[in-house]
Write a protein that holds these residues in place. Structure first.
Motif, mmCIF file in Angstrom:
data_model
loop_
_atom_site.group_PDB
_atom_site.id
_atom_site.type_symbol
_atom_site.label_atom_id
_atom_site.label_comp_id
_atom_site.label_asym_id
_atom_site.label_seq_id
_atom_site.Cartn_x
_atom_site.Cartn_y
_atom_site.Cartn_z
ATOM 1 N N VAL A 69 0.812 -1.227 0.000
ATOM 2 C CA VAL A 69 0.000 0.000 0.000
ATOM 3 C C VAL A 69 0.836 1.264 0.000
ATOM 4 C CG1 VAL A 69 -1.837 -1.223 1.206
ATOM 5 C CG2 VAL A 69 -0.263 0.202 2.514
ATOM 6 N N GLY A 70 2.111 1.186 0.458
ATOM 7 C CA GLY A 70 2.930 2.390 0.553
ATOM 8 C C GLY A 70 3.089 3.126 -0.763
ATOM 9 N N ILE A 76 -0.871 8.654 -4.695
ATOM 10 C CA ILE A 76 -2.086 9.449 -4.500
ATOM 11 C C ILE A 76 -1.730 10.817 -3.928
ATOM 12 C CG2 ILE A 76 -4.226 9.645 -3.175
ATOM 13 C CD1 ILE A 76 -4.433 6.572 -3.364
ATOM 14 N N GLY A 77 -0.861 10.832 -2.893
ATOM 15 C CA GLY A 77 -0.465 12.106 -2.295
ATOM 16 C C GLY A 77 0.248 13.011 -3.276
ATOM 17 N N ASP A 78 1.163 12.419 -4.074
ATOM 18 C CA ASP A 78 1.882 13.218 -5.063
ATOM 19 C C ASP A 78 0.933 13.750 -6.131
ATOM 20 O OD1 ASP A 78 4.194 12.742 -3.701
ATOM 21 O OD2 ASP A 78 4.934 11.192 -5.074
ATOM 22 N N ARG A 84 -2.889 20.455 -6.864
ATOM 23 C CA ARG A 84 -2.919 21.727 -6.131
ATOM 24 C C ARG A 84 -1.912 22.711 -6.725
ATOM 25 N NH1 ARG A 84 -2.482 18.207 -1.443
ATOM 26 N NH2 ARG A 84 -4.548 17.800 -0.567
ATOM 27 N N ALA A 85 -0.728 22.191 -7.080
ATOM 28 C CA ALA A 85 0.306 23.053 -7.647
ATOM 29 C C ALA A 85 -0.151 23.643 -8.973
ATOM 30 C CB ALA A 85 1.600 22.260 -7.840
ATOM 31 N N ALA A 86 -0.790 22.814 -9.800
ATOM 32 C CA ALA A 86 -1.284 23.311 -11.079
ATOM 33 C C ALA A 86 -2.337 24.386 -10.874
ATOM 34 C CB ALA A 86 -1.854 22.152 -11.891
ATOM 35 N N ALA A 115 10.663 17.008 -6.916
ATOM 36 C CA ALA A 115 10.470 16.822 -8.358
ATOM 37 C C ALA A 115 9.310 15.883 -8.650
ATOM 38 C CB ALA A 115 11.757 16.289 -8.987
ATOM 39 N N ARG A 116 9.128 14.883 -7.787
ATOM 40 C CA ARG A 116 8.018 13.962 -7.998
ATOM 41 C C ARG A 116 6.676 14.649 -7.800
ATOM 42 N NH1 ARG A 116 11.749 10.590 -5.298
ATOM 43 N NH2 ARG A 116 10.755 10.951 -3.277
#
Length: 319
Positions: A69-70, A76-78, A84-86, A115-116
């Motif tokens: 699951v990690g 998902i978080g990235d 949000r960044a976009a 970067a990710r």
């Protein structure tokens, strides 16, 4: 169906292996984390963590679950962060400066994670030296700098602390202090302490090595050095002593130099700095990732350092 907090709580606890730090990262109580993990273990049907009064560690089943699951959790978080960044328009070029080996290694790790999350930002690096530690910011060569604190400049903003490194004293191998298991700030008065060449604020030099010890003894300033390598070379040549971070002792092996830990000196702190008015969305995004990655780095220095001897150091007469 699993709840979001169960997955997040499991992954973060697996990274931190500490209920308090996990609760801090998630913004919930320690009891809430414990209850969440217990509920998840009931769903699974077996323990995922081994808990004692001294430590927390994954069971074999927990390690397998983390492997499954990690990566998905992080993707998902990235993905959410990129969205949000976009939405904020976080894109373009970000130049990150750094001072010192520990800061450089830390910056490279942060850049990898950054970067990710923000593939639309072109991150570049800029190494600086003590002699011109703030020049990259003021000259436009960098938008954010990871440097050794303190920073008390009217045109610069001091951001969060990201690294805390124990302080050690670099001494010649034949120095009387080289035979000690530890030293104190009072010992700085026993030899000349190297000064810094260039545009180095007096308050910064004073924090690294005070001109007067707490007991009132005067600390004599020795020759000036512009770089760490120059400082260590002169220490090895028997021309003086110099406080350094434990990271220097861990990664450097200069001939004729011994690193002795302090017992009463505050750790060296490294943090983020940017120009006043220069806290762009890119800088804020980088700072957020840096604070997140700093947790693991500071645990590395949780244990007190021990004396370290540089390569080629040989015992000689006491100075």
């Amino acid at each position: 169906m699993w709840e979001r907090l169960e997955i997040e709580g499991f992954v973060v606890l697996a990274e931190e292996l500490h209920f308090g730090r996990t609760a801090e990262r998630l913004g919930v109580s320690r009891a809430r984390v414990s209850q969440t993990i217990q509920r998840l273990e009931r769903r699974v049907g077996a323990p995922l963590f081994e808990r004692t009064s001294r430590r927390v560690r994954l069971t074999e089943l927990g390690r397998r679950l983390l492997e499954d699951v990690g990566p998905a959790y992080r993707r998902i978080g990235d993905g959410l962060e990129r969205a949000r960044a976009a939405a904020r328009g976080v894109e373009g070029v970000l130049t990150v400066g750094y001072l010192g080996g520990a800061a450089g290694e830390f910056v490279m790790e942060v850049i990898g994670a950054f970067a990710r999350r923000h593939p639309g930002i072109d991150v570049r690096i800029h190494e600086t030296q003590v002699a011109s530690m703030f020049e990259p910011l003021r000259g436009g060569g960098a938008q954010v700098l990871v440097t050794q604190f303190p920073v008390e400049e009217e045109d610069l903003v001091r951001g969060p602390v990201v690294l805390r490194v124990p302080r050690m004293l670099a001494v010649p191998a034949n120095h009387v202090l080289a035979r000690r298991e530890s030293v104190g700030v009072e010992d700085l008065a026993r030899d000349r302490v190297f000064a810094c060449t260039g545009h180095v604020p007096g308050y910064w030099q004073e924090w690294l090595a005070p001109s007067v010890t707490p007991g009132g003894r005067v600390v004599e300033r020795g020759r000036s050095a512009a770089t760490l390598a120059e400082t260590l070379a002169m220490v090895g040549a028997g021309q003086g002593i110099s406080p350094v971070g434990a990271d220097v002792a861990a990664h450097s092996a200069p001939p004729g130099v011994v690193f002795v830990p302090f017992v009463d000196a505050e750790p060296l702190e490294y943090g983020l700095v940017w120009r006043a008015g220069g806290d762009s969305a890119r800088v804020r995004a980088f700072a957020a990732v840096a604070v997140e990655r700093a947790r693991g780095w500071n645990r590395e220095w949780a244990e007190p350092p021990t004396a370290a001897v540089g390569a080629g150091a040989a015992a000689g007469r006491d100075r």
